[in-house]
Design a protein around this motif. Structure first.
Motif, PDB file in Angstrom:
ATOM      1  N   ARG A 125       0.837  -1.209   0.000  1.00  0.00           N
ATOM      2  CA  ARG A 125       0.000   0.000   0.000  1.00  0.00           C
ATOM      3  C   ARG A 125       0.870   1.256   0.000  1.00  0.00           C
ATOM      4  O   ARG A 125       0.576   2.233  -0.697  1.00  0.00           O
ATOM      5  N   LEU A 126       1.963   1.229   0.771  1.00  0.00           N
ATOM      6  CA  LEU A 126       2.888   2.357   0.799  1.00  0.00           C
ATOM      7  C   LEU A 126       3.449   2.620  -0.596  1.00  0.00           C
ATOM      8  O   LEU A 126       3.428   3.751  -1.081  1.00  0.00           O
ATOM      9  N   TYR A 127       3.932   1.579  -1.247  1.00  0.00           N
ATOM     10  CA  TYR A 127       4.526   1.752  -2.568  1.00  0.00           C
ATOM     11  C   TYR A 127       3.480   2.189  -3.595  1.00  0.00           C
ATOM     12  O   TYR A 127       3.743   3.066  -4.416  1.00  0.00           O
ATOM     13  N   GLU A 128       2.300   1.619  -3.542  1.00  0.00           N
ATOM     14  CA  GLU A 128       1.236   2.021  -4.470  1.00  0.00           C
ATOM     15  C   GLU A 128       0.861   3.488  -4.259  1.00  0.00           C
ATOM     16  O   GLU A 128       0.655   4.239  -5.214  1.00  0.00           O
ATOM     17  N   ARG A 129       0.785   3.912  -2.988  1.00  0.00           N
ATOM     18  CA  ARG A 129       0.426   5.297  -2.653  1.00  0.00           C
ATOM     19  C   ARG A 129       1.466   6.282  -3.196  1.00  0.00           C
ATOM     20  O   ARG A 129       1.152   7.433  -3.487  1.00  0.00           O
ATOM     21  N   THR A 130       2.706   5.833  -3.360  1.00  0.00           N
ATOM     22  CA  THR A 130       3.774   6.710  -3.843  1.00  0.00           C
ATOM     23  C   THR A 130       4.092   6.455  -5.320  1.00  0.00           C
ATOM     24  O   THR A 130       5.144   6.874  -5.807  1.00  0.00           O
ATOM     25  N   GLY A 131       3.168   5.810  -6.037  1.00  0.00           N
ATOM     26  CA  GLY A 131       3.277   5.693  -7.482  1.00  0.00           C
ATOM     27  C   GLY A 131       3.965   4.457  -8.027  1.00  0.00           C
ATOM     28  O   GLY A 131       4.175   4.346  -9.227  1.00  0.00           O
ATOM     29  N   PHE A 132       4.319   3.520  -7.177  1.00  0.00           N
ATOM     30  CA  PHE A 132       4.936   2.278  -7.645  1.00  0.00           C
ATOM     31  C   PHE A 132       3.852   1.352  -8.195  1.00  0.00           C
ATOM     32  O   PHE A 132       2.718   1.353  -7.716  1.00  0.00           O
ATOM     33  N   THR A 133       4.226   0.554  -9.188  1.00  0.00           N
ATOM     34  CA  THR A 133       3.314  -0.447  -9.747  1.00  0.00           C
ATOM     35  C   THR A 133       3.997  -1.810  -9.746  1.00  0.00           C
ATOM     36  O   THR A 133       5.234  -1.910  -9.811  1.00  0.00           O
ATOM     37  N   ASP A 134       3.189  -2.829  -9.686  1.00  0.00           N
ATOM     38  CA  ASP A 134       3.663  -4.207  -9.690  1.00  0.00           C
ATOM     39  C   ASP A 134       4.252  -4.529 -11.064  1.00  0.00           C
ATOM     40  O   ASP A 134       3.600  -4.340 -12.086  1.00  0.00           O
ATOM     41  N   THR A 135       5.483  -5.027 -11.095  1.00  0.00           N
ATOM     42  CA  THR A 135       6.135  -5.383 -12.359  1.00  0.00           C
ATOM     43  C   THR A 135       5.806  -6.812 -12.794  1.00  0.00           C
ATOM     44  O   THR A 135       6.193  -7.214 -13.881  1.00  0.00           O
ATOM     45  N   SER A 136       5.143  -7.563 -11.938  1.00  0.00           N
ATOM     46  CA  SER A 136       4.843  -8.988 -12.124  1.00  0.00           C
ATOM     47  C   SER A 136       6.070  -9.871 -11.965  1.00  0.00           C
ATOM     48  O   SER A 136       5.964 -11.087 -12.133  1.00  0.00           O
ATOM     49  N   ASN A 137       7.234  -9.298 -11.626  1.00  0.00           N
ATOM     50  CA  ASN A 137       8.424 -10.111 -11.330  1.00  0.00           C
ATOM     51  C   ASN A 137       8.276 -10.693  -9.938  1.00  0.00           C
ATOM     52  O   ASN A 137       7.948  -9.969  -8.991  1.00  0.00           O
ATOM     53  N   ARG A 138       8.526 -11.984  -9.817  1.00  0.00           N
ATOM     54  CA  ARG A 138       8.449 -12.681  -8.541  1.00  0.00           C
ATOM     55  C   ARG A 138       9.721 -13.492  -8.339  1.00  0.00           C
ATOM     56  O   ARG A 138      10.357 -13.924  -9.299  1.00  0.00           O
ATOM     57  N   SER A 139      10.061 -13.714  -7.081  1.00  0.00           N
ATOM     58  CA  SER A 139      11.195 -14.559  -6.740  1.00  0.00           C
ATOM     59  C   SER A 139      10.892 -15.200  -5.394  1.00  0.00           C
ATOM     60  O   SER A 139       9.939 -14.800  -4.707  1.00  0.00           O
ATOM     61  N   THR A 140      11.693 -16.167  -5.015  1.00  0.00           N
ATOM     62  CA  THR A 140      11.504 -16.848  -3.740  1.00  0.00           C
ATOM     63  C   THR A 140      12.766 -16.717  -2.908  1.00  0.00           C
ATOM     64  O   THR A 140      13.876 -16.972  -3.403  1.00  0.00           O
ATOM     65  N   LEU A 141      12.605 -16.301  -1.674  1.00  0.00           N
ATOM     66  CA  LEU A 141      13.728 -16.169  -0.752  1.00  0.00           C
ATOM     67  C   LEU A 141      14.175 -17.538  -0.242  1.00  0.00           C
ATOM     68  O   LEU A 141      13.442 -18.525  -0.363  1.00  0.00           O
ATOM     69  N   ARG A 142      15.363 -17.566   0.385  1.00  0.00           N
ATOM     70  CA  ARG A 142      15.871 -18.827   0.941  1.00  0.00           C
ATOM     71  C   ARG A 142      14.921 -19.450   1.953  1.00  0.00           C
ATOM     72  O   ARG A 142      14.868 -20.655   2.092  1.00  0.00           O
ATOM     73  N   ASP A 143      14.156 -18.601   2.646  1.00  0.00           N
ATOM     74  CA  ASP A 143      13.223 -19.127   3.650  1.00  0.00           C
ATOM     75  C   ASP A 143      11.917 -19.617   3.030  1.00  0.00           C
ATOM     76  O   ASP A 143      11.000 -20.034   3.728  1.00  0.00           O
ATOM     77  N   GLY A 144      11.824 -19.550   1.693  1.00  0.00           N
ATOM     78  CA  GLY A 144      10.645 -20.049   0.991  1.00  0.00           C
ATOM     79  C   GLY A 144       9.571 -19.015   0.742  1.00  0.00           C
ATOM     80  O   GLY A 144       8.597 -19.289   0.045  1.00  0.00           O
ATOM     81  N   GLU A 145       9.740 -17.799   1.282  1.00  0.00           N
ATOM     82  CA  GLU A 145       8.722 -16.760   1.079  1.00  0.00           C
ATOM     83  C   GLU A 145       8.870 -16.115  -0.289  1.00  0.00           C
ATOM     84  O   GLU A 145       9.974 -15.858  -0.755  1.00  0.00           O
TER      85      GLU A 145
END
Length: 157
Positions: A125-145
């Motif tokens: 919500r913070l990023y959207e409020r400041t004009g950021f948009t989802d790039t659709s890029n996803r990744s997975t961290l070492r912890d699986g998140e």
């Protein structure tokens, strides 16, 4: 409502305060602050290209670290990456995060990117409020998140 002041971090004392803000935000998210992670945060602040500290009135309330964006290891001039954005949970909802990002956006970057956990709706919500948009890029961290990338462009504002 207290005034929000955002300034560059330029001393060891301010870096220590920024680590305290990180610890508070980390604790609120129920994430363990290991000694190795604390050292990594301190190193990032010590070597940061740009680090900001926000105060909410007299209270230290937020920290942000940004650096030049890299594509395949090559710096992309004019583009930045937010590597850390944390707000003390005691002042969540007071627009401290918004003011730090707006300060960063006013510093001449043509574009910015940031990664956040897909389950972190508050950050999204913070990023959207400041004009950021989802790039659709996803990744997975070492912890699986799963994490997602968002981007902001000066030309789209």
């Amino acid at each position: 409502m207290p005034r929000i002041i955002v300034a560059e971090i330029d001393s060891a004392e301010q870096r220590a305060v920024a680590v305290d803000v990180w610890r508070a935000a980390n604790a609120a998210r129920r994430r363990t602050a290991t000694e190795a992670r604390i050292r990594r945060i301190q190193e990032k602040l010590d070597t940061a290209e740009l680090a900001l500290l926000a105060h909410y009135g007299p209270r230290p309330a937020g920290m942000l670290v940004a650096e030049t964006y890299h594509v395949d290891g090559v710096p992309l001039p004019g583009y930045g990456h937010l590597s850390m954005v944390f707000v003390d949970p005691a002042v969540w909802g007071s627009h401290v995060g918004t003011e730090m990002i707006r300060d960063l956006q006013s510093r001449g970057w043509e574009g910015l990117s940031v990664w956040t956990r897909t389950d972190n709706r508050r950050a999204q919500r913070l990023y959207e409020r400041t004009g950021f948009t989802d790039t659709s890029n996803r990744s997975t961290l070492r912890d699986g998140e799963e994490i997602m990338q968002l981007a902001w462009s000066l030309s789209e504002t």
